[in-house]
Every structure is written in structure tokens, then in C-alpha cells.
Design a protein around this motif. Structure first.
Motif, PDB file in Angstrom:
ATOM      1  N   TRP A   1      -2.946 -13.924   4.653  1.00  0.00           N
ATOM      2  CA  TRP A   1      -1.592 -13.491   4.995  1.00  0.00           C
ATOM      3  C   TRP A   1      -0.560 -13.835   3.933  1.00  0.00           C
ATOM      4  N   ALA A   2      -0.786 -14.888   3.178  1.00  0.00           N
ATOM      5  CA  ALA A   2       0.138 -15.205   2.084  1.00  0.00           C
ATOM      6  C   ALA A   2       0.191 -14.055   1.073  1.00  0.00           C
ATOM      7  N   GLY A   3      -0.916 -13.341   0.939  1.00  0.00           N
ATOM      8  CA  GLY A   3      -0.979 -12.230  -0.002  1.00  0.00           C
ATOM      9  C   GLY A   3      -0.167 -11.017   0.431  1.00  0.00           C
ATOM     10  N   PHE A   4       0.279 -11.032   1.672  1.00  0.00           N
ATOM     11  CA  PHE A   4       1.130  -9.945   2.176  1.00  0.00           C
ATOM     12  C   PHE A   4       2.611 -10.263   1.990  1.00  0.00           C
ATOM     13  N   GLN A   5       2.909 -11.428   1.445  1.00  0.00           N
ATOM     14  CA  GLN A   5       4.302 -11.875   1.377  1.00  0.00           C
ATOM     15  C   GLN A   5       4.845 -11.941  -0.045  1.00  0.00           C
ATOM     16  N   VAL A   6       4.119 -11.301  -0.966  1.00  0.00           N
ATOM     17  CA  VAL A   6       4.510 -11.344  -2.374  1.00  0.00           C
ATOM     18  C   VAL A   6       5.344 -10.110  -2.724  1.00  0.00           C
ATOM     19  N   GLU A   7       6.452 -10.336  -3.372  1.00  0.00           N
ATOM     20  CA  GLU A   7       7.341  -9.230  -3.735  1.00  0.00           C
ATOM     21  C   GLU A   7       6.584  -8.163  -4.532  1.00  0.00           C
ATOM     22  N   GLY A   8       6.762  -6.907  -4.131  1.00  0.00           N
ATOM     23  CA  GLY A   8       6.093  -5.802  -4.812  1.00  0.00           C
ATOM     24  C   GLY A   8       4.751  -5.450  -4.188  1.00  0.00           C
ATOM     25  N   ALA A   9       4.241  -6.365  -3.355  1.00  0.00           N
ATOM     26  CA  ALA A   9       2.939  -6.136  -2.699  1.00  0.00           C
ATOM     27  C   ALA A   9       3.151  -5.702  -1.247  1.00  0.00           C
ATOM     28  N   MET A  10       4.267  -5.039  -1.015  1.00  0.00           N
ATOM     29  CA  MET A  10       4.648  -4.635   0.346  1.00  0.00           C
ATOM     30  C   MET A  10       4.845  -3.123   0.402  1.00  0.00           C
ATOM     31  N   PRO A  11       3.845  -2.303   0.454  1.00  0.00           N
ATOM     32  CA  PRO A  11       2.435  -2.659   0.533  1.00  0.00           C
ATOM     33  C   PRO A  11       1.746  -2.884  -0.796  1.00  0.00           C
ATOM     34  N   GLY A  12       2.355  -2.526  -1.921  1.00  0.00           N
ATOM     35  CA  GLY A  12       1.621  -2.620  -3.187  1.00  0.00           C
ATOM     36  C   GLY A  12       0.780  -1.370  -3.407  1.00  0.00           C
ATOM     37  N   THR A  13       0.020  -1.352  -4.487  1.00  0.00           N
ATOM     38  CA  THR A  13      -0.824  -0.191  -4.786  1.00  0.00           C
ATOM     39  C   THR A  13      -2.291  -0.510  -4.512  1.00  0.00           C
ATOM     40  N   ASN A  14      -3.098   0.541  -4.401  1.00  0.00           N
ATOM     41  CA  ASN A  14      -4.533   0.379  -4.109  1.00  0.00           C
ATOM     42  C   ASN A  14      -4.755  -0.453  -2.855  1.00  0.00           C
ATOM     43  N   THR A  15      -4.050  -0.084  -1.813  1.00  0.00           N
ATOM     44  CA  THR A  15      -4.148  -0.844  -0.576  1.00  0.00           C
ATOM     45  C   THR A  15      -4.129   0.088   0.625  1.00  0.00           C
ATOM     46  N   ASP A  16      -4.794  -0.321   1.692  1.00  0.00           N
ATOM     47  CA  ASP A  16      -4.735   0.414   2.956  1.00  0.00           C
ATOM     48  C   ASP A  16      -3.685  -0.181   3.892  1.00  0.00           C
ATOM     49  N   ALA A  17      -2.986  -1.189   3.422  1.00  0.00           N
ATOM     50  CA  ALA A  17      -1.948  -1.814   4.251  1.00  0.00           C
ATOM     51  C   ALA A  17      -0.786  -0.829   4.431  1.00  0.00           C
ATOM     52  N   LEU A  18      -0.368  -0.641   5.670  1.00  0.00           N
ATOM     53  CA  LEU A  18       0.713   0.300   5.957  1.00  0.00           C
ATOM     54  C   LEU A  18       2.087  -0.390   5.895  1.00  0.00           C
ATOM     55  N   PRO A  19       3.113   0.363   5.506  1.00  0.00           N
ATOM     56  CA  PRO A  19       4.472  -0.210   5.443  1.00  0.00           C
ATOM     57  C   PRO A  19       4.928  -0.799   6.776  1.00  0.00           C
ATOM     58  N   GLU A  20       4.314  -0.324   7.868  1.00  0.00           N
ATOM     59  CA  GLU A  20       4.698  -0.827   9.200  1.00  0.00           C
ATOM     60  C   GLU A  20       4.515  -2.346   9.312  1.00  0.00           C
ATOM     61  N   ILE A  21       3.634  -2.908   8.497  1.00  0.00           N
ATOM     62  CA  ILE A  21       3.436  -4.369   8.531  1.00  0.00           C
ATOM     63  C   ILE A  21       4.768  -5.083   8.335  1.00  0.00           C
ATOM     64  N   TRP A  22       5.521  -4.627   7.332  1.00  0.00           N
ATOM     65  CA  TRP A  22       6.753  -5.327   6.977  1.00  0.00           C
ATOM     66  C   TRP A  22       7.931  -4.883   7.828  1.00  0.00           C
ATOM     67  N   GLN A  23       7.789  -3.719   8.435  1.00  0.00           N
ATOM     68  CA  GLN A  23       8.812  -3.267   9.390  1.00  0.00           C
ATOM     69  C   GLN A  23       8.680  -4.017  10.710  1.00  0.00           C
ATOM     70  N   ASN A  24       7.485  -4.518  10.966  1.00  0.00           N
ATOM     71  CA  ASN A  24       7.215  -5.225  12.230  1.00  0.00           C
ATOM     72  C   ASN A  24       6.527  -6.558  11.947  1.00  0.00           C
ATOM     73  N   TRP A  25       7.097  -7.310  11.000  1.00  0.00           N
ATOM     74  CA  TRP A  25       6.416  -8.519  10.540  1.00  0.00           C
ATOM     75  C   TRP A  25       6.093  -9.490  11.673  1.00  0.00           C
ATOM     76  N   ASP A  26       7.031  -9.669  12.614  1.00  0.00           N
ATOM     77  CA  ASP A  26       6.796 -10.626  13.698  1.00  0.00           C
ATOM     78  C   ASP A  26       5.585 -10.227  14.534  1.00  0.00           C
ATOM     79  N   ASP A  27       5.432  -8.911  14.726  1.00  0.00           N
ATOM     80  CA  ASP A  27       4.281  -8.433  15.489  1.00  0.00           C
ATOM     81  C   ASP A  27       2.989  -8.630  14.688  1.00  0.00           C
ATOM     82  N   PHE A  28       3.057  -8.322  13.391  1.00  0.00           N
ATOM     83  CA  PHE A  28       1.892  -8.529  12.514  1.00  0.00           C
ATOM     84  C   PHE A  28       1.475 -10.003  12.536  1.00  0.00           C
TER      85      PHE A  28
END
Lengths: 156, 156
Positions: B81-108
Motif C-alpha cells: 500500500w505504500a507504493g500507492f501513495q507515491v506522487e505520480g504513481a496515482m495511478p502511474g503508468t503500466n498499471t491496472d490500478a484505477l483512479p477510483e483508488i485515490w478518489q475513494n482512498w478511505d474505502d480502499f
């Protein structure tokens, strides 16, 4: 692998794994074992190097973030070694691991257990709010454990 | 990176990091942050899937090995989870992580904390020598936590 993972998460039915070769995990597949231990060592490395960078002043020293990295580093020092114990992955292919690891397993084990001890000590100091000097010494001690193992058991 | 790592382990001198771009770790570099969290999730996955395979009978059920995988799985649920909190890695490139993670961080966050709870429970059961049926139920509970988060926050 992604689809397999998604399906596995839903119901874990036996029928999904008719192709047991592709279903094998790192603990039953030599090639995956090498990748597994490399991934784990890489995650360990990033935590450790960040602490080193903070001690040196290459990135700002922030005690709370340092303590988080120390905690994750300590957790990671328990992980990679299972990947060295999989049949066919001794040393396996695409690896810098030397055959001497398995010829001297007890010594190798002593090395990684020492690293775990060093990492727990570092974590405790960081959690207790130790000074940057004290943390720097603990980082150096752990670095020496890394180096000692690499000197004997990793290809240059 | 390998040479950099080896040198870092020796003495951590500032001079080695004149090229601060290449020296950046996953916690200060978006691209490396994506790789970091993917590596950590992959290590987590191999431990979890091995337990699922044992429950299903695809590999022999061995309670001691199951407990080791449960312990390493529990440790790994703290890491990505620390890797999801780095500037520019939200979502970053080459990732399946959806922007919704950071729109709903508390839920994530609630999702990954639930997974940590599930994993600790599984570890405790495995360490206490629980039955295969009980372990299977605990694996299923954790699998549902994985799936719940993937449904909402990972690209298909």
C-alpha cells in the motif's frame, strides 16, 4: 496469470486448475521461485535504501516515514528465503545466487537470521524515536550483514 | 541497480549518488512505485494461492508449510500500500490500478485493512493447527476481500 488470479479469488474450484503447470506457484515451480525471491529482495531493498538515503541526506529525513520503512524492511527480511528452498531453484536459472548457498545452507541461514535481528533492532530504534546517529549506525550494521552474504553467495 | 546496491551496502557514501535520478527508490519515483507494489502483490499472491491449492488438493496439504505460507501472507498484506501513495504513481503508468483508488482512498484503505485482519486470522488458525475445513473457510474469507477490492479498484 491475472485471469487465473481473479477466478481463484472467487470460488477456488478444482476445475480451474486442470492445467496444473500454469497453476503452479513459486513454491512448486523453480522458475517462479527465482522470480519470487528476486521480487521479495527488491521490495526489501527499496525500503532499506530509502533509510540509507535519509541518513545520508539525499532525501529529507522524516522520522515517521523512516519508521514505516524500518517496519516494512523488518517484515521483508523474513520473506525471500523460502524461494531458495524450492526444488530446481538451487540455484535455478536467471539468477545471481551461487551454488555455495546450498553447499553451506546453515551458514547462509545464519546470515539471513542475522539480517532479521539487525532489522528488528533498526525497527525498534526507529519506533522509539532514536537519533539519526543511532539510526545511521543500525543501518550500517544491517548493510554489513547484506554485504557479508552477497560477498559469499551472490555472483558479482 | 545491482552495482548500485552492492556499493550502497558497503559504506553509503554520498558521492555514489551524484546521479540522484537513478538512485531514487520506489518511495520517490512513480515508475518504481508501480513496480514495487506489483512485486509486493505478486509475492503476496504466491503465498495465498499456495494455501488455496492445498485446500483444493492440487498440491499436498501439509500443515507446517501451510502455516509458513499463512505467516508470510500475513506479513505481505502490510506491504504494497505504500507504493500507492507515491506522487505520480496515482495511478502511474503500466498499471491496472484505477483512479477510483485515490478518489475513494478511505474505502480502499478499509479494504486493505480488512485483508490484513483476514490474514492475521488465517495465520492464527494455521499456527494453532486448525482443521482443513476451518482453514478453507478462512482462505475463502480472505479471497472475498481480495475480490471485493479488485472489483472496484482494478482494471479487468
Amino acid at each position: 496469470m491475472k485471469r487465473l488470479f481473479a477466478l481463484t479469488m472467487i470460488s477456488l474450484p478444482v476445475s480451474l486448475f486442470a492445467d496444473t503447470v500454469t497453476a503452479k506457484t513459486a513454491f512448486y515451480d523453480a522458475e517462479k521461485a527465482v522470480t519470487y525471491r528476486q521480487n521479495a529482495l527488491n521490495v526489501m531493498y527499496h525500503n532499506f535504501k530509502t533509510m540509507g538515503d535519509m541518513i545520508k541526506g539525499d532525501v529529507p529525513f522524516e522520522s515517521e516515514i523512516f519508521a514505516e520503512r524500518a517496519s516494512d524492511f523488518a517484515a521483508m527480511t523474513a520473506i525471500p528465503w523460502a524461494g531458495f528452498q524450492v526444488e530446481g531453484a538451487m540455484p535455478g536459472t536467471n539468477t545471481d545466487a551461487l551454488p555455495e548457498i546450498w553447499q553451506n545452507w546453515d551458514d547462509f541461514k545464519q546470515h539471513y537470521e542475522q539480517l532479521q535481528t539487525d532489522a528488528q533492532n533498526l525497527k525498534q530504534l526507529a519506533t522509539a524515536g532514536a537519533s539519526r546517529t543511532e539510526l545511521g549506525q543500525a543501518v550500517k550494521t544491517a548493510a554489513e550483514s547484506c554485504k557479508g552474504c552477497h560477498d559469499d553467495y551472490r555472483a558479482d
